[in-house]
Motif scaffolding. Structure first.
Motif, PDB file in Angstrom:
ATOM      1  N   LEU A 102       0.756  -1.216  -0.124  1.00  0.00           N
ATOM      2  CA  LEU A 102      -0.164  -0.061   0.010  1.00  0.00           C
ATOM      3  C   LEU A 102       1.169   1.281   0.217  1.00  0.00           C
ATOM      4  N   LEU A 103       0.568   2.159  -1.037  1.00  0.00           N
ATOM      5  CA  LEU A 103       1.359   3.387  -1.048  1.00  0.00           C
ATOM      6  C   LEU A 103       0.126   4.724  -0.809  1.00  0.00           C
ATOM      7  N   MET A 104       0.410   5.399   0.238  1.00  0.00           N
ATOM      8  CA  MET A 104      -0.671   6.311   0.682  1.00  0.00           C
ATOM      9  C   MET A 104       0.149   7.697   0.738  1.00  0.00           C
ATOM     10  N   PRO A 105      -0.551   8.596   0.415  1.00  0.00           N
ATOM     11  CA  PRO A 105      -0.030  10.162   0.924  1.00  0.00           C
ATOM     12  C   PRO A 105      -0.100  10.200   2.296  1.00  0.00           C
ATOM     13  N   ASP A 106       0.876  10.839   2.942  1.00  0.00           N
ATOM     14  CA  ASP A 106       0.954  10.773   4.229  1.00  0.00           C
ATOM     15  C   ASP A 106      -0.240  11.845   4.852  1.00  0.00           C
ATOM     16  N   PHE A 107      -1.021  12.664   4.052  1.00  0.00           N
ATOM     17  CA  PHE A 107      -2.285  13.403   4.501  1.00  0.00           C
ATOM     18  C   PHE A 107      -3.657  12.450   4.859  1.00  0.00           C
ATOM     19  N   TYR A 108      -3.416  11.304   4.176  1.00  0.00           N
ATOM     20  CA  TYR A 108      -4.380  10.349   4.719  1.00  0.00           C
ATOM     21  C   TYR A 108      -4.178   9.482   5.904  1.00  0.00           C
ATOM     22  N   GLY A 109      -4.270   9.444   6.766  1.00  0.00           N
ATOM     23  CA  GLY A 109      -4.180   8.757   8.228  1.00  0.00           C
ATOM     24  C   GLY A 109      -5.149   7.664   8.462  1.00  0.00           C
ATOM     25  N   PHE A 110      -4.429   6.407   8.527  1.00  0.00           N
ATOM     26  CA  PHE A 110      -5.559   5.197   8.588  1.00  0.00           C
ATOM     27  C   PHE A 110      -4.938   4.417   9.802  1.00  0.00           C
ATOM     28  N   LYS A 111      -5.999   3.974  10.465  1.00  0.00           N
ATOM     29  CA  LYS A 111      -5.964   2.836  11.353  1.00  0.00           C
ATOM     30  C   LYS A 111      -5.990   1.442  10.920  1.00  0.00           C
ATOM     31  N   LYS A 112      -5.230   0.405  11.504  1.00  0.00           N
ATOM     32  CA  LYS A 112      -5.006  -0.556  11.165  1.00  0.00           C
ATOM     33  C   LYS A 112      -5.665  -1.728  12.027  1.00  0.00           C
ATOM     34  N   PHE A 113      -6.408  -2.655  11.516  1.00  0.00           N
ATOM     35  CA  PHE A 113      -7.088  -3.736  12.460  1.00  0.00           C
ATOM     36  C   PHE A 113      -6.798  -5.141  11.776  1.00  0.00           C
ATOM     37  N   THR A 114      -6.305  -6.229  12.761  1.00  0.00           N
ATOM     38  CA  THR A 114      -6.107  -7.136  12.336  1.00  0.00           C
ATOM     39  C   THR A 114      -6.981  -8.400  12.483  1.00  0.00           C
ATOM     40  N   THR A 115      -7.301  -9.366  11.878  1.00  0.00           N
ATOM     41  CA  THR A 115      -7.932 -10.699  12.401  1.00  0.00           C
ATOM     42  C   THR A 115      -7.102 -11.872  12.115  1.00  0.00           C
ATOM     43  N   GLY A 116      -7.656 -13.069  13.063  1.00  0.00           N
ATOM     44  CA  GLY A 116      -6.993 -14.254  12.622  1.00  0.00           C
ATOM     45  C   GLY A 116      -5.810 -14.454  13.721  1.00  0.00           C
ATOM     46  N   TYR A 117      -5.494 -15.916  13.480  1.00  0.00           N
ATOM     47  CA  TYR A 117      -4.351 -16.146  14.429  1.00  0.00           C
ATOM     48  C   TYR A 117      -3.000 -16.444  13.935  1.00  0.00           C
ATOM     49  N   LEU A 118      -2.590 -15.934  12.848  1.00  0.00           N
ATOM     50  CA  LEU A 118      -1.268 -16.112  12.159  1.00  0.00           C
ATOM     51  C   LEU A 118      -0.681 -14.827  12.422  1.00  0.00           C
ATOM     52  N   PRO A 119       0.701 -14.887  12.680  1.00  0.00           N
ATOM     53  CA  PRO A 119       1.481 -13.511  12.692  1.00  0.00           C
ATOM     54  C   PRO A 119       1.436 -12.935  11.259  1.00  0.00           C
ATOM     55  N   ILE A 120       1.298 -11.526  11.283  1.00  0.00           N
ATOM     56  CA  ILE A 120       1.450 -10.699  10.079  1.00  0.00           C
ATOM     57  C   ILE A 120       2.726 -10.015  10.037  1.00  0.00           C
ATOM     58  N   ASN A 121       3.387 -10.197   8.864  1.00  0.00           N
ATOM     59  CA  ASN A 121       4.587  -9.467   8.849  1.00  0.00           C
ATOM     60  C   ASN A 121       4.726  -8.290   8.149  1.00  0.00           C
ATOM     61  N   LEU A 122       4.088  -7.186   8.758  1.00  0.00           N
ATOM     62  CA  LEU A 122       3.866  -5.763   8.249  1.00  0.00           C
ATOM     63  C   LEU A 122       5.136  -4.802   8.566  1.00  0.00           C
ATOM     64  N   ARG A 123       5.662  -4.146   7.372  1.00  0.00           N
ATOM     65  CA  ARG A 123       6.510  -3.359   7.413  1.00  0.00           C
ATOM     66  C   ARG A 123       6.306  -2.003   6.899  1.00  0.00           C
ATOM     67  N   GLU A 124       6.523  -1.047   7.676  1.00  0.00           N
ATOM     68  CA  GLU A 124       6.136   0.192   7.462  1.00  0.00           C
ATOM     69  C   GLU A 124       7.253   1.136   7.236  1.00  0.00           C
ATOM     70  N   SER A 125       7.095   2.011   6.085  1.00  0.00           N
ATOM     71  CA  SER A 125       8.421   3.055   5.914  1.00  0.00           C
ATOM     72  C   SER A 125       7.484   4.478   5.551  1.00  0.00           C
ATOM     73  N   VAL A 126       8.437   5.400   5.638  1.00  0.00           N
ATOM     74  CA  VAL A 126       7.902   6.688   5.184  1.00  0.00           C
ATOM     75  C   VAL A 126       9.163   7.221   4.196  1.00  0.00           C
ATOM     76  N   GLY A 127       8.600   7.732   3.006  1.00  0.00           N
ATOM     77  CA  GLY A 127       9.603   8.372   2.240  1.00  0.00           C
ATOM     78  C   GLY A 127       9.331   9.650   1.809  1.00  0.00           C
ATOM     79  N   THR A 128      10.155  10.358   1.359  1.00  0.00           N
ATOM     80  CA  THR A 128       9.863  11.744   0.764  1.00  0.00           C
ATOM     81  C   THR A 128      10.264  11.901  -0.774  1.00  0.00           C
ATOM     82  N   SER A 129       9.424  12.427  -1.555  1.00  0.00           N
ATOM     83  CA  SER A 129       9.770  12.689  -2.992  1.00  0.00           C
ATOM     84  C   SER A 129       8.938  13.934  -3.509  1.00  0.00           C
TER      85      SER A 129
END
Length: 649
Positions: free
Chosen positions: A186-213
């Motif tokens: 997912l690539l989102m402009p930083d002026f949109y702020g989202f909450k994240k909710f997860t379901t299920g019983y498996l670990p989720i490998n989520l990596r988040e980064s911030v870039g500038t261009s």
């Protein structure tokens, strides 16, 4: 969107340039013979199919006027055998509102198979893609991949273009088949702020980064999953979509260039007030002129509150037929639905609520998400897709009513409603959560009166009496069956050799139970060895095996409603025989009053008498009780297998 500056074009160009840099090691059409020759999934030989690779990329595009949300989907699936062909069917839901529709583009779908050692590809034809209206706010695109054979690989890709830029939706990270490799970005402009909710019983490998261009910041979320196990559907799973691994994004805020921040997080109270104030909800409740004369006639001469409520309820069920549409909002309006004699769930039950209020009862609409909808993890109007009615009697009793269900009764709701999650709305728009599950178990009563001849053949009468929700379920299951089909089902269900004088009573007598009755002859229940007869006294009513086979379970057992099965069996002892052995009496319980089982046996006046009772008090049993629940049913099966031994005198 129009309120965002066109100077954001630079940001969009940056996003577009970067989106294709992730997960491009799988190219469409690059299928190997090794993949096609693979006969089973290496990590799960029981899998009928497997996702070899899936990529989902979600990005924002600015066209100079408005923003668009673009979702790129690519999936490759291996079909190991014919049982896996179901995964060659695919559905795409496209949201629409106020004549604006999500669009699909770049569609491509191909089936690959080995024929005489060569790879043959078959493209999906446009004529085999079907678009239908799924609901008031969703269109549906369906297709089935062509030219399938065992070992085939299918792959498809498409993009969804949406102006509903906050509608990222649920991203599935697990299926009923294993996933070898999954990449989500997912690539989102930083002026949109989202909450994240997860379901299920498996670990989720989520990596988040911030870039500038181009002077703008972007937020990048990446999820990489490898060797994801299949979700194993267990008995009494309810809606298993609630327990599969997934992630949901909810818009929390928009941050404008001038520093102003607009918050979007809301409460359930905010959601219900917005629904109530809609012209297609609250205003519809206020309309009365179209029915007043009819309702005055319906209740004329009736004295008790219960009589009046039941009469109005039955009148609406007969007057307006449900068109199978789920909605919390009216589509054509209550007046037109009343005039035409059909309507959606909102039109029918808002009408019922209004009529009961007109007659002086305290009646409120209840909005809910039905059992086929994934439970919402955060307050949203999309969490609701149905309406029923709650009415309170002067004596304090409360009834829930659904006039879409022709088999319904007060506090007897269809499964789609019973297993849902609801909120009752007051006149000021405030709400409170309500539990629609029944507090008292529904009864099934079984009785057998029979005798045994010298050859070990049973001859007798069998009665099955279904009450409350059990009766409702019987009516729903057998609505379209004729008497002959009901009779065939009855024989198959209980594995009875021959039946005579089969009849069903009470099908149309709503509010009362349903009774199945038949004479029977059965030659397969008694085992004869030398001068002895051996048999389980529960005969064809005993459980053969435990439905709960897994050693562990991560999600609840959902029975729908509590139940009580009561068995009464009287077996006449054949002349010239005596009872050598009879099962001992026994009783055991589940912890915390979740359930119990009792077994009583006796010999009186030349008859073997058995009374057994199985009770589950709670509709839902959480996974921490699963080991004792499994053991509970092991004990029941063991006890029901205990035998009577008759010895020839």
């Amino acid at each position: 969107m129009n309120y965002l500056s066109k100077t954001l074009l630079g940001l969009v160009l940056m996003l577009m340039c970067s989106v294709y840099s992730y997960g491009q090691e799988h190219e469409f059409g690059e299928i190997s013979k090794e993949e096609l020759l693979e006969q089973s999934y290496p990590l799960d030989s029981s899998a009928n199919a497997a996702v070899l690779y899936e990529s989902k990329k979600i990005r924002y595009y600015y066209n100079g006027i408005d923003f668009q949300l673009i979702t790129d989907v690519y999936k490759r699936i291996k079909l190991y055998n014919k049982n896996g062909f179901d995964y060659a069917n695919h559905e795409i839901r496209l949201f629409n509102k106020n004549s604006t529709h999500e669009q699909i583009s770049g569609f491509k779908a191909v089936t690959y198979s080995l024929v005489n050692g060569e790879i043959v590809d078959t493209k999906l034809k446009k004529s085999d893609i079907f678009k239908t209206e799924f609901s008031d706010n969703y269109d549906q695109i369906k297709f089935t991949m062509p030219s399938l054979q065992e070992g085939s690989i299918i792959e498809y890709k498409y993009s969804i273009l949406s102006t509903f830029v906050f509608n990222i939706g649920r991203i599935n990270l697990q299926y009923n088949i294993p996933i070898k490799k999954l990449d989500v970005e997912l690539l989102m402009p930083d002026f949109y702020g989202f909450k994240k909710f997860t379901t299920g019983y498996l670990p989720i490998n989520l990596r988040e980064s911030v870039g500038t261009s181009y002077g703008f910041k972007r937020v990048i979320n990446k999820i990489s999953s490898r060797n994801v196990p299949a979700f194993k559907r267990e008995p009494f799973s309810g809606n298993s979509q609630n327990y599969k691994s997934s992630i949901v994004y909810e818009l929390e805020y928009i941050k404008y260039r001038n520093g102003r921040v607009k918050q979007f997080s809301s409460t359930w109270e905010d959601v219900t007030k917005n629904i109530y104030t809609s012209s297609r909800f609250g205003d519809e409740l206020k309309k009365r002129k179209y029915y007043t004369k009819d309702i005055d006639s319906v209740v004329k001469g009736l004295k008790s509150p219960l009589e009046k409520i039941t009469a109005i309820y039955d009148y609406v069920k007969e007057k307006v037929v449900w068109n199978k549409r789920y909605s919390v909002y009216t589509q054509k309006g209550v007046e037109k639905a009343y005039e035409e004699g059909n309507g959606n769930s909102a039109e029918i039950n808002l009408m019922l609520t209004s009529m009961l209020s007109y007659e002086g009862f305290y009646a409120n609409p209840v909005i809910l998400g039905t059992s086929n909808r994934v439970v919402s993890l955060f307050p949203t109007r999309r969490g609701f897709n149905y309406v029923i009615t709650r009415v309170k009697l002067p004596n304090g009793n409360t009834f829930y009513l659904d006039a879409t269900d022709k088999f319904g009764q007060p506090n007897i709701l269809p499964n789609r409603v019973l297993k849902g999650v609801g909120r009752v709305i007051a006149e000021n728009g405030s709400s409170q959560m309500v539990d629609l599950r029944p507090k008292i178990p529904s009864e099934n009563r079984y009785s057998i009166q029979c005798s045994i001849d010298d050859a070990g053949t049973l001859n007798g009468v069998f009665n099955a009496h279904y009450l409350d929700y059990a009766a409702h379920d019987y009516r729903v299951r057998n609505e379209s069956r004729n008497d002959e089909t009901k009779e065939d089902r009855f024989k198959k269900q209980y594995s009875i050799d021959e039946i005579e004088n089969y009849l069903v009573k009470g099908l149309e007598d709503f509010g009362k139970g349903v009774v199945e009755r038949s004479n029977f002859i059965d030659e397969n229940q008694i085992e004869m060895i030398d001068n002895e007869m051996f048999f389980s006294p529960l005969l064809f009513l005993k459980d053969e095996e435990n439905v709960f086979k897994s050693n562990e379970r991560e999600y609840p057992v959902d029975f729908g409603y509590g139940f009580s099965n009561i068995y009464r069996i009287n077996i006449a002892i054949p002349s010239g025989y005596e009872v050598s052995e009879i099962p001992e009496q026994k009783a055991f319980k589940l912890p915390d009053n979740l359930g119990m089982f009792s077994y009583k046996s006796n010999v009186i006046n030349g008859e073997i008498q058995i009374v057994a009772k199985e009770v589950i008090n709670e509709p839902i049993i959480t996974s921490d009780y699963y080991p004792v629940l499994k053991q509970f049913y092991n004990q029941i099966i063991q006890k029901e297998s205990d035998q009577v031994v008759l010895k020839k005198i």
